[in-house]
Design a protein around this motif. Structure first.
Motif, PDB file in Angstrom:
ATOM      1  N   UNK A 128       0.610  -1.061   0.328  1.00 25.83           N
ATOM      2  CA  UNK A 128       0.020   0.288  -0.092  1.00 25.83           C
ATOM      3  C   UNK A 128       0.959   1.048   0.031  1.00 25.83           C
ATOM      4  N   UNK A 129       1.897   1.008   0.440  1.00 28.55           N
ATOM      5  CA  UNK A 129       3.328   2.535   0.569  1.00 28.55           C
ATOM      6  C   UNK A 129       3.272   2.662  -0.987  1.00 28.55           C
ATOM      7  N   UNK A 130       3.577   1.640  -1.233  1.00 28.12           N
ATOM      8  CA  UNK A 130       4.292   1.521  -2.732  1.00 28.12           C
ATOM      9  C   UNK A 130       3.940   2.439  -4.008  1.00 28.12           C
ATOM     10  N   UNK A 131       2.040   1.930  -3.327  1.00 29.11           N
ATOM     11  CA  UNK A 131       1.143   2.473  -4.612  1.00 29.11           C
ATOM     12  C   UNK A 131       0.659   3.827  -4.520  1.00 29.11           C
ATOM     13  N   UNK A 132       1.241   3.998  -2.808  1.00 30.27           N
ATOM     14  CA  UNK A 132       0.517   5.271  -2.386  1.00 30.27           C
ATOM     15  C   UNK A 132       1.674   6.218  -3.637  1.00 30.27           C
ATOM     16  N   UNK A 133       2.837   5.753  -2.973  1.00 33.01           N
ATOM     17  CA  UNK A 133       4.272   6.990  -3.995  1.00 33.01           C
ATOM     18  C   UNK A 133       4.048   7.075  -5.251  1.00 33.01           C
ATOM     19  N   UNK A 134       3.564   6.267  -6.187  1.00 31.72           N
ATOM     20  CA  UNK A 134       3.768   6.035  -7.164  1.00 31.72           C
ATOM     21  C   UNK A 134       2.339   6.923  -8.173  1.00 31.72           C
ATOM     22  N   UNK A 135       1.003   6.616  -6.992  1.00 31.67           N
ATOM     23  CA  UNK A 135       0.220   7.514  -7.345  1.00 31.67           C
ATOM     24  C   UNK A 135       0.449   9.128  -6.713  1.00 31.67           C
ATOM     25  N   UNK A 136       1.287   9.162  -6.319  1.00 30.09           N
ATOM     26  CA  UNK A 136       1.548  10.449  -5.942  1.00 30.09           C
ATOM     27  C   UNK A 136       2.639  11.317  -7.071  1.00 30.09           C
ATOM     28  N   UNK A 137       3.382  10.704  -7.736  1.00 23.75           N
ATOM     29  CA  UNK A 137       4.771  10.698  -8.280  1.00 23.75           C
ATOM     30  C   UNK A 137       3.543  10.651  -9.682  1.00 23.75           C
ATOM     31  N   UNK A 138       2.422  10.319  -9.572  1.00 26.60           N
ATOM     32  CA  UNK A 138       2.037   9.656 -11.289  1.00 26.60           C
ATOM     33  C   UNK A 138       1.363  11.130 -10.901  1.00 26.60           C
ATOM     34  N   UNK A 139       0.345  11.336 -10.119  1.00 29.03           N
ATOM     35  CA  UNK A 139      -0.427  13.002 -10.014  1.00 29.03           C
ATOM     36  C   UNK A 139       0.760  14.216 -10.201  1.00 29.03           C
ATOM     37  N   UNK A 140       1.280  14.179  -9.519  1.00 34.66           N
ATOM     38  CA  UNK A 140       2.508  15.058  -9.555  1.00 34.66           C
ATOM     39  C   UNK A 140       2.684  15.638 -11.145  1.00 34.66           C
ATOM     40  N   UNK A 141       3.468  14.549 -11.616  1.00 26.00           N
ATOM     41  CA  UNK A 141       4.447  15.045 -13.016  1.00 26.00           C
ATOM     42  C   UNK A 141       3.212  15.048 -13.998  1.00 26.00           C
ATOM     43  N   UNK A 142       2.747  14.198 -14.075  1.00 25.61           N
ATOM     44  CA  UNK A 142       1.081  14.509 -15.468  1.00 25.61           C
ATOM     45  C   UNK A 142       0.694  16.453 -15.070  1.00 25.61           C
ATOM     46  N   UNK A 143       0.572  16.471 -13.801  1.00 23.04           N
ATOM     47  CA  UNK A 143      -0.077  17.692 -13.330  1.00 23.04           C
ATOM     48  C   UNK A 143       0.461  18.649 -14.261  1.00 23.04           C
ATOM     49  N   UNK A 144       2.591  18.629 -13.506  1.00 22.89           N
ATOM     50  CA  UNK A 144       3.297  19.882 -13.569  1.00 22.89           C
ATOM     51  C   UNK A 144       4.205  19.739 -14.957  1.00 22.89           C
ATOM     52  N   UNK A 145       4.630  18.326 -15.613  1.00 25.94           N
ATOM     53  CA  UNK A 145       5.286  18.631 -17.006  1.00 25.94           C
ATOM     54  C   UNK A 145       4.354  17.217 -17.200  1.00 25.94           C
ATOM     55  N   UNK A 146       2.976  18.099 -17.762  1.00 26.89           N
ATOM     56  CA  UNK A 146       2.589  16.725 -18.821  1.00 26.89           C
ATOM     57  C   UNK A 146       2.595  16.887 -20.269  1.00 26.89           C
ATOM     58  N   UNK A 147       3.734  17.678 -20.316  1.00 24.04           N
ATOM     59  CA  UNK A 147       4.337  17.490 -22.030  1.00 24.04           C
ATOM     60  C   UNK A 147       5.381  17.031 -22.340  1.00 24.04           C
ATOM     61  N   UNK A 148       5.688  16.051 -20.831  1.00 24.67           N
ATOM     62  CA  UNK A 148       6.903  15.608 -20.690  1.00 24.67           C
ATOM     63  C   UNK A 148       7.107  14.475 -21.920  1.00 24.67           C
ATOM     64  N   UNK A 149       8.233  14.169 -22.468  1.00 25.31           N
ATOM     65  CA  UNK A 149       8.336  12.861 -22.839  1.00 25.31           C
ATOM     66  C   UNK A 149       9.959  12.053 -22.717  1.00 25.31           C
ATOM     67  N   UNK A 150       9.925  10.613 -23.211  1.00 20.57           N
ATOM     68  CA  UNK A 150      10.806  10.261 -23.668  1.00 20.57           C
ATOM     69  C   UNK A 150      12.095  11.143 -24.654  1.00 20.57           C
ATOM     70  N   UNK A 151      13.323  10.536 -24.091  1.00 24.02           N
ATOM     71  CA  UNK A 151      14.805  11.524 -25.122  1.00 24.02           C
ATOM     72  C   UNK A 151      15.019  10.246 -25.598  1.00 24.02           C
ATOM     73  N   UNK A 152      15.327  10.437 -27.708  1.00 26.22           N
ATOM     74  CA  UNK A 152      15.078   9.598 -28.489  1.00 26.22           C
ATOM     75  C   UNK A 152      16.468   9.958 -28.782  1.00 26.22           C
ATOM     76  N   UNK A 153      17.466   8.366 -29.403  1.00 24.74           N
ATOM     77  CA  UNK A 153      16.981   7.972 -28.866  1.00 24.74           C
ATOM     78  C   UNK A 153      17.971   7.260 -27.422  1.00 24.74           C
ATOM     79  N   UNK A 154      17.399   5.962 -26.132  1.00 22.97           N
ATOM     80  CA  UNK A 154      18.086   6.225 -25.125  1.00 22.97           C
ATOM     81  C   UNK A 154      17.960   4.207 -24.908  1.00 22.97           C
ATOM     82  N   UNK A 155      18.840   4.008 -24.737  1.00 21.97           N
ATOM     83  CA  UNK A 155      19.267   2.645 -23.867  1.00 21.97           C
ATOM     84  C   UNK A 155      18.817   2.157 -22.679  1.00 21.97           C
TER      85      UNK A 155
END
Length: 427
Positions: free
Chosen positions: A369-396
């Motif tokens: 439950x703690x891990x799920x909570x951490x993952x949820x909060x990180x996803x909430x904050x990043x989708x709200x504050x950096x919605x245009x985030x994208x992966x660097x391409x290419x990367x290994x």
């Protein structure tokens, strides 16, 4: 040496090379082959029976009468004499740590320790976790690029895990390096030289954990380790001093390493499947189920271990008593008999929460439950504050060479800081 495609097609088990770069990069391709053609087989290289289908993996977790957890923390590769001597000289005493215990001891100890993980206590940590996450995002938000592992998901789970163990924040850096070392030490196939180096690190952390427990004993708090110490004071037979040290070491590893890897896997998966990321940006209410689906799709624990207490038969294979099993959580999570179109990331999947990433049954991870909570909060904050985030391409993407724990060592991302939703933070 690589087997020919013809041989692999006839016997997909031949492609199970858990320390090879090809396997580490994409074990799910191998899992698919195994489930279809050879769902249970004996791997001579590691000396384990490999179990790959959902129903079988779930049963291995569930049935404590036939399957023992005793080998869970054993070194996959026996220690060289020099490495073993380091541990002996340092006073390290091997012991159990809940995760490798069987009934009735496991149930008795787990019941006593669960008081540290009540829903109320976990909910109470949310403001602190969100503060951690926002603080780390504050450091990068105007930068326009980051490594999400180095700049976010390596540190936040460490701070949370060490908060639960009462470790002062100014000692967090001292403890963090232990996590990856322990994964290779127990679940990898390190060389003799690596074993020696890892044994020294383990000895150092043993000494630190011993000191920390002695310190907490003089001033008990409301953390998990303090709760264990109270249990020890109440019943020294249930929790002896040596047990407290092993539990602390394993708890800090599990709380840090697995959540870091799960979060890194999650961000990679969502950013590689851009429509899924955009759906979360548009509708944050989808985030809790997205966390479950990411745990299913790209688990941070792809394999776990059991040993047979009695002769058993799994998928037609007769397995003797005392046999070691490598049960593939990651493969089970991609079994089409349980999950429709399992190779597709679907954040709206109705049964995503049936994933086996945290185990199942009596040994279901206490900290899930703690891990799920951490993952949820990180996803909430990043989708709200950096919605245009994208992966660097290419990367290994690179992964630690061990059988069980899987997460990329880096996830490079970039964004146009001038488009940040919070103008004050824009470059």
């Amino acid at each position: 040496m690589h087997n020919s495609p013809e041989l692999v097609e006839k016997n997909p088990a031949l492609s199970f090379k858990p320390f090879s770069e090809e396997y580490l990069a994409d074990p799910y391709r191998v899992f698919s082959l195994i489930r279809e053609a050879k769902p249970v087989f004996y791997d001579e290289e590691i000396g384990y029976w490999v179990v790959s289908r959902y129903a079988d993996v779930r049963e291995c977790f569930r049935d404590q009468e036939r399957f023992s957890a005793a080998i869970t923390l054993d070194q996959l590769k026996p220690l060289a004499p020099e490495a073993l001597q380091v541990l002996v000289d340092s006073g390290v005493v091997p012991g159990s740590a809940l995760v490798n215990e069987d009934p009735p001891t496991h149930a008795q100890r787990r019941k006593r320790l669960m008081v540290a993980f009540t829903p109320q206590r976990i909910r109470a940590t949310e403001p602190r976790i969100r503060e951690f996450v926002r603080g780390y995002i504050d450091r990068i938000v105007a930068r326009g690029s980051a490594d999400l592992v180095r700049d976010l998901v390596w540190d936040v789970p460490a701070l949370v895990a060490f908060h639960f163990t009462g470790i002062p924040e100014d000692e967090v850096e001292l403890c963090k390096g232990f996590a990856t070392s322990y994964a290779l030490f127990n679940w990898g196939y390190p060389s003799q030289e690596e074993q020696l180096r890892l044994s020294r690190k383990l000895a150092d952390y043993w000494r630190y954990a011993t000191m920390h427990i002695e310190r907490l004993s003089r001033n008990l708090g409301d953390d998990f380790i303090s709760e264990m110490i109270r249990g020890h004071l109440e019943d020294g037979e249930l929790f002896d001093r040596n047990y407290l040290v092993w539990m602390m070491m394993n708890f800090t590893f599990a709380g840090h390493e697995t959540t870091t890897a799960a979060s890194a896997n999650m961000f990679r998966a969502l950013l590689e499947n851009r429509a899924q990321w955009e759906a979360l940006v548009a509708d944050p209410s989808l985030i809790p189920n997205a966390v479950e689906e990411c745990l299913r799709y790209s688990s941070s624990v792809v394999a776990w271990r059991r040993t047979t207490k009695v002769p058993v038969e799994i998928d037609g294979e007769a397995i003797p008593a005392g046999a070691n099993l490598l049960i593939l959580n990651g493969s089970a999570n991609h079994d089409a008999n349980e999950f429709a179109q399992p190779e597709t990331l679907d954040i709206r999947r109705s049964n995503a929460n049936r994933n086996l990433s945290f185990g199942f049954g009596a040994h279901l991870c206490m900290g899930a439950p703690v891990a799920r909570l951490e993952m949820r909060i990180m996803l909430e904050e990043l989708t709200a504050r950096l919605p245009h985030l994208q992966l660097v391409q290419p990367q290994d993407f690179r992964f630690s060479a061990n059988t069980s724990f899987r997460g990329p060592s880096s996830v490079l991302v970039e964004w146009d800081a001038s488009r940040n939703p919070e103008p004050a933070q824009a470059a």
